[in-house]
Design a protein around this motif. Sequence first.
Motif, PDB file in Angstrom:
ATOM      1  N   PRO A 114       0.818  -1.219   0.000  1.00 13.53           N
ATOM      2  CA  PRO A 114       0.000   0.000   0.000  1.00 13.53           C
ATOM      3  C   PRO A 114       0.850   1.267   0.000  1.00 13.53           C
ATOM      4  O   PRO A 114       1.877   1.349   0.677  1.00 13.53           O
ATOM      5  CB  PRO A 114      -0.801  -0.109   1.305  1.00 13.53           C
ATOM      6  CG  PRO A 114      -0.816  -1.561   1.625  1.00 13.53           C
ATOM      7  CD  PRO A 114       0.499  -2.089   1.157  1.00 13.53           C
ATOM      8  N   HIS A 115       0.437   2.230  -0.799  1.00 15.01           N
ATOM      9  CA  HIS A 115       0.996   3.585  -0.775  1.00 15.01           C
ATOM     10  C   HIS A 115      -0.165   4.506  -0.427  1.00 15.01           C
ATOM     11  O   HIS A 115      -1.085   4.682  -1.215  1.00 15.01           O
ATOM     12  CB  HIS A 115       1.596   3.945  -2.134  1.00 15.01           C
ATOM     13  CG  HIS A 115       2.318   5.255  -2.148  1.00 15.01           C
ATOM     14  ND1 HIS A 115       3.613   5.388  -2.587  1.00 15.01           N
ATOM     15  CD2 HIS A 115       1.941   6.493  -1.761  1.00 15.01           C
ATOM     16  CE1 HIS A 115       3.989   6.660  -2.477  1.00 15.01           C
ATOM     17  NE2 HIS A 115       2.978   7.337  -1.976  1.00 15.01           N
ATOM     18  N   LEU A 116      -0.120   5.063   0.789  1.00 16.98           N
ATOM     19  CA  LEU A 116      -1.272   5.788   1.312  1.00 16.98           C
ATOM     20  C   LEU A 116      -1.481   7.129   0.617  1.00 16.98           C
ATOM     21  O   LEU A 116      -0.519   7.791   0.220  1.00 16.98           O
ATOM     22  CB  LEU A 116      -1.102   6.036   2.806  1.00 16.98           C
ATOM     23  CG  LEU A 116      -1.055   4.808   3.713  1.00 16.98           C
ATOM     24  CD1 LEU A 116      -0.812   5.228   5.146  1.00 16.98           C
ATOM     25  CD2 LEU A 116      -2.342   4.002   3.596  1.00 16.98           C
ATOM     26  N   PRO A 117      -2.739   7.575   0.514  1.00 18.96           N
ATOM     27  CA  PRO A 117      -2.998   8.948   0.080  1.00 18.96           C
ATOM     28  C   PRO A 117      -2.450   9.926   1.115  1.00 18.96           C
ATOM     29  O   PRO A 117      -2.345   9.610   2.307  1.00 18.96           O
ATOM     30  CB  PRO A 117      -4.532   9.025   0.018  1.00 18.96           C
ATOM     31  CG  PRO A 117      -5.007   7.616   0.028  1.00 18.96           C
ATOM     32  CD  PRO A 117      -3.992   6.833   0.774  1.00 18.96           C
ATOM     33  N   ASN A 118      -2.103  11.108   0.658  1.00 24.51           N
ATOM     34  CA  ASN A 118      -1.591  12.144   1.559  1.00 24.51           C
ATOM     35  C   ASN A 118      -2.760  13.006   2.015  1.00 24.51           C
ATOM     36  O   ASN A 118      -3.273  13.835   1.272  1.00 24.51           O
ATOM     37  CB  ASN A 118      -0.542  12.989   0.844  1.00 24.51           C
ATOM     38  CG  ASN A 118       0.130  13.989   1.782  1.00 24.51           C
ATOM     39  OD1 ASN A 118      -0.218  14.081   2.960  1.00 24.51           O
ATOM     40  ND2 ASN A 118       1.078  14.722   1.264  1.00 24.51           N
ATOM     41  N   GLY A 119      -3.180  12.792   3.265  1.00 26.98           N
ATOM     42  CA  GLY A 119      -4.273  13.579   3.826  1.00 26.98           C
ATOM     43  C   GLY A 119      -3.792  14.802   4.578  1.00 26.98           C
ATOM     44  O   GLY A 119      -4.572  15.415   5.312  1.00 26.98           O
ATOM     45  N   GLY A 120      -2.530  15.149   4.399  1.00 25.09           N
ATOM     46  CA  GLY A 120      -1.934  16.270   5.115  1.00 25.09           C
ATOM     47  C   GLY A 120      -0.840  15.843   6.068  1.00 25.09           C
ATOM     48  O   GLY A 120      -0.166  16.681   6.675  1.00 25.09           O
ATOM     49  N   GLN A 121      -0.627  14.523   6.214  1.00 22.29           N
ATOM     50  CA  GLN A 121       0.384  14.054   7.153  1.00 22.29           C
ATOM     51  C   GLN A 121       1.802  14.414   6.716  1.00 22.29           C
ATOM     52  O   GLN A 121       2.680  14.636   7.566  1.00 22.29           O
ATOM     53  CB  GLN A 121       0.273  12.538   7.375  1.00 22.29           C
ATOM     54  CG  GLN A 121       0.449  11.652   6.152  1.00 22.29           C
ATOM     55  CD  GLN A 121      -0.855  11.320   5.493  1.00 22.29           C
ATOM     56  OE1 GLN A 121      -1.608  12.225   5.164  1.00 22.29           O
ATOM     57  NE2 GLN A 121      -1.132  10.035   5.301  1.00 22.29           N
ATOM     58  N   SER A 122       2.039  14.503   5.421  1.00 24.30           N
ATOM     59  CA  SER A 122       3.385  14.840   4.952  1.00 24.30           C
ATOM     60  C   SER A 122       3.809  16.224   5.454  1.00 24.30           C
ATOM     61  O   SER A 122       4.892  16.401   6.017  1.00 24.30           O
ATOM     62  CB  SER A 122       3.436  14.788   3.422  1.00 24.30           C
ATOM     63  OG  SER A 122       4.696  15.193   2.955  1.00 24.30           O
ATOM     64  N   LYS A 123       2.950  17.184   5.277  1.00 23.36           N
ATOM     65  CA  LYS A 123       3.257  18.550   5.719  1.00 23.36           C
ATOM     66  C   LYS A 123       3.372  18.614   7.236  1.00 23.36           C
ATOM     67  O   LYS A 123       4.288  19.264   7.783  1.00 23.36           O
ATOM     68  CB  LYS A 123       2.169  19.506   5.230  1.00 23.36           C
ATOM     69  CG  LYS A 123       2.397  20.959   5.635  1.00 23.36           C
ATOM     70  CD  LYS A 123       1.290  21.854   5.098  1.00 23.36           C
ATOM     71  CE  LYS A 123       1.505  23.304   5.528  1.00 23.36           C
ATOM     72  NZ  LYS A 123       0.405  24.180   5.014  1.00 23.36           N
ATOM     73  N   LEU A 124       2.468  17.945   7.947  1.00 23.44           N
ATOM     74  CA  LEU A 124       2.491  17.975   9.410  1.00 23.44           C
ATOM     75  C   LEU A 124       3.776  17.337   9.938  1.00 23.44           C
ATOM     76  O   LEU A 124       4.415  17.873  10.859  1.00 23.44           O
ATOM     77  CB  LEU A 124       1.273  17.248   9.970  1.00 23.44           C
ATOM     78  CG  LEU A 124       1.210  17.125  11.498  1.00 23.44           C
ATOM     79  CD1 LEU A 124       1.206  18.503  12.148  1.00 23.44           C
ATOM     80  CD2 LEU A 124      -0.009  16.325  11.927  1.00 23.44           C
ATOM     81  N   ILE A 125       4.171  16.213   9.381  1.00 24.13           N
ATOM     82  CA  ILE A 125       5.375  15.541   9.851  1.00 24.13           C
ATOM     83  C   ILE A 125       6.602  16.405   9.609  1.00 24.13           C
ATOM     84  O   ILE A 125       7.481  16.513  10.480  1.00 24.13           O
ATOM     85  CB  ILE A 125       5.515  14.164   9.181  1.00 24.13           C
ATOM     86  CG1 ILE A 125       4.422  13.217   9.700  1.00 24.13           C
ATOM     87  CG2 ILE A 125       6.898  13.561   9.439  1.00 24.13           C
ATOM     88  CD1 ILE A 125       4.306  11.927   8.923  1.00 24.13           C
ATOM     89  N   ASP A 362      -6.546  13.513  13.663  1.00 19.33           N
ATOM     90  CA  ASP A 362      -7.772  12.756  13.394  1.00 19.33           C
ATOM     91  C   ASP A 362      -8.365  13.133  12.038  1.00 19.33           C
ATOM     92  O   ASP A 362      -8.809  12.261  11.276  1.00 19.33           O
ATOM     93  CB  ASP A 362      -8.799  12.998  14.502  1.00 19.33           C
ATOM     94  CG  ASP A 362      -8.411  12.331  15.808  1.00 19.33           C
ATOM     95  OD1 ASP A 362      -7.561  11.425  15.778  1.00 19.33           O
ATOM     96  OD2 ASP A 362      -8.949  12.724  16.869  1.00 19.33           O
ATOM     97  N   ALA A 363      -8.366  14.423  11.723  1.00 23.79           N
ATOM     98  CA  ALA A 363      -8.878  14.861  10.423  1.00 23.79           C
ATOM     99  C   ALA A 363      -7.995  14.340   9.294  1.00 23.79           C
ATOM    100  O   ALA A 363      -8.494  13.943   8.225  1.00 23.79           O
ATOM    101  CB  ALA A 363      -8.958  16.386  10.379  1.00 23.79           C
ATOM    102  N   ILE A 364      -6.695  14.328   9.519  1.00 19.30           N
ATOM    103  CA  ILE A 364      -5.769  13.805   8.510  1.00 19.30           C
ATOM    104  C   ILE A 364      -6.042  12.323   8.259  1.00 19.30           C
ATOM    105  O   ILE A 364      -6.081  11.864   7.107  1.00 19.30           O
ATOM    106  CB  ILE A 364      -4.314  14.038   8.961  1.00 19.30           C
ATOM    107  CG1 ILE A 364      -3.951  15.515   8.824  1.00 19.30           C
ATOM    108  CG2 ILE A 364      -3.348  13.167   8.161  1.00 19.30           C
ATOM    109  CD1 ILE A 364      -2.601  15.879   9.410  1.00 19.30           C
ATOM    110  N   THR A 365      -6.244  11.581   9.333  1.00 20.81           N
ATOM    111  CA  THR A 365      -6.527  10.156   9.191  1.00 20.81           C
ATOM    112  C   THR A 365      -7.832   9.927   8.431  1.00 20.81           C
ATOM    113  O   THR A 365      -7.930   9.022   7.589  1.00 20.81           O
ATOM    114  CB  THR A 365      -6.594   9.489  10.567  1.00 20.81           C
ATOM    115  OG1 THR A 365      -5.372   9.724  11.272  1.00 20.81           O
ATOM    116  CG2 THR A 365      -6.803   7.987  10.441  1.00 20.81           C
ATOM    117  N   GLU A 366      -8.839  10.741   8.722  1.00 17.87           N
ATOM    118  CA  GLU A 366     -10.110  10.611   7.999  1.00 17.87           C
ATOM    119  C   GLU A 366      -9.942  10.920   6.521  1.00 17.87           C
ATOM    120  O   GLU A 366     -10.545  10.257   5.666  1.00 17.87           O
ATOM    121  CB  GLU A 366     -11.162  11.525   8.624  1.00 17.87           C
ATOM    122  CG  GLU A 366     -11.710  11.031   9.949  1.00 17.87           C
ATOM    123  CD  GLU A 366     -12.353   9.664   9.830  1.00 17.87           C
ATOM    124  OE1 GLU A 366     -13.152   9.459   8.892  1.00 17.87           O
ATOM    125  OE2 GLU A 366     -12.058   8.796  10.666  1.00 17.87           O
TER     126      GLU A 366
END
Length: 471
Positions: A114-125, A362-366
């Motif tokens: 799996p290659h996950l969609p980027n829900g904003g985690q890249s920027k946050l990390i 939580d929003a990023i995960t959703e």
Amino acid sequence: MDTIWAPEVDLAVKPKYRAVVLAIRKGIASGELAAGNKLPPVRELGWKLEMTPGTVARAYTVLTEEGVLTAEVGRGTFVTARKGTPPAIYLEMEEDVIAHQTGGDNFEVSLFSPHLPNGGQSKLIRTLLAQVANDPPSGVMHYPSRRGAQPAREAMLHWLRDTQLGPLTEADIVLSHGGQNAIMLIFQTILKGRRPVIFVEELCYPGFRRVASALRADVVPVAMDEDGVCPLALAAAAQRYPDGQMICTSPEVHSPTCGFTPLARRRQIVEVARQFDLQIVEDDCYRIGAAQAPGYRQLAPERGWYISSLSKSITPALRLGCAIGPRAQTGALHRAAEHGYFGLATPMSDLAAALLLHPEIDAITERTKAGIGEYVKVAVNALGGYDLRWRPDVPFVWLNLPEGWRASAFCRAAETRGVRVRASEEFAARNAQTPHAVRMAINAGVSLQSFEAAMLRLRELLDNPTEEIGV
């Protein structure tokens, strides 16, 4: 504003998309590309540079991930507006960081992992990494310690709040380098004797077998049905192999079949485990969202072990996971980690504490889960006419092949059409009889259009079998 800019690309740089990345960075650093400038469309720039659109799209994706460019749906790709003067130098990302960042209209699509969609985690990390680097709460001059990692364990406890694990405190949690490391820790804690035996589902995550091999344990597959491990088969295996010490299972999201083990079946497995004194190791790495049923640590607190990680919900890059055991075994589990690697590196513990408690997570995960759902929808629309097993929040699908197809032949035929999938044999013991089926992971590292094109090529293969079938 639009731009007719076309870079001078150093063709000596390989691979080609890296040459485009460097050219764009240089254009921004020199002022040739200003904040807000719109870059040429992928196909147009590819034509000018005599490159494929996929090569240019990959370069755009790399720079978008870094925040250098901003992609706006329906409008195009722009140089990101920055506060103040942008730095004159843009650091080159290492190849291992960007090797799997793809995008655009790619013909070749890997569906192995799996290659996950980027829900904003890249920027946050990236933001949190900078904060930790600037002011690490745990410091950078001493060994990790159980006390020092307490904030990270508390954050993991919060992350697991929708998991039914029975009484749980931060002290029960052992932080690991991803799910695979958590399996190793649990096996090291449980296994005893010169040649221990572990039981696994007849189709299961291959990492169980790899750890068992490293620890010189024998692996015995147990028959399963659509609800998971068959209790009678487990009892028969335990009678035949009295050195059996554990059963490894994935009840919430079974990999590779997308299955789920209902509560009634879980209770039956607990009864067998108690009868034959087996530990129950639960792999819960693929679940996103609340658990649907109590975990084995809640159902059998004296023998239930639990594994989770962020790899399938946030990112696999951080290698952050956890192992949890029965309360009586917590000390031994902590010692297995401390004797093996002392604990997570202190900057990683600081990052975990900040990331898992961040108000945006939580929003990023959703958003990530919703993105997975979009790719799953494409797969179902293309292949739903066949025996396809899927769930909207699981980043893979399982395809039972039509009569005549062998899994190995299908994989070879799919690869000639630019799609790489995993055969069922990879999830089974070496000499086991396996169903003619394949697992296809969601790859959000390619565009939805490229993913759909790959799915349609697989459907065409299924609709029009060649002489390869049955080989």
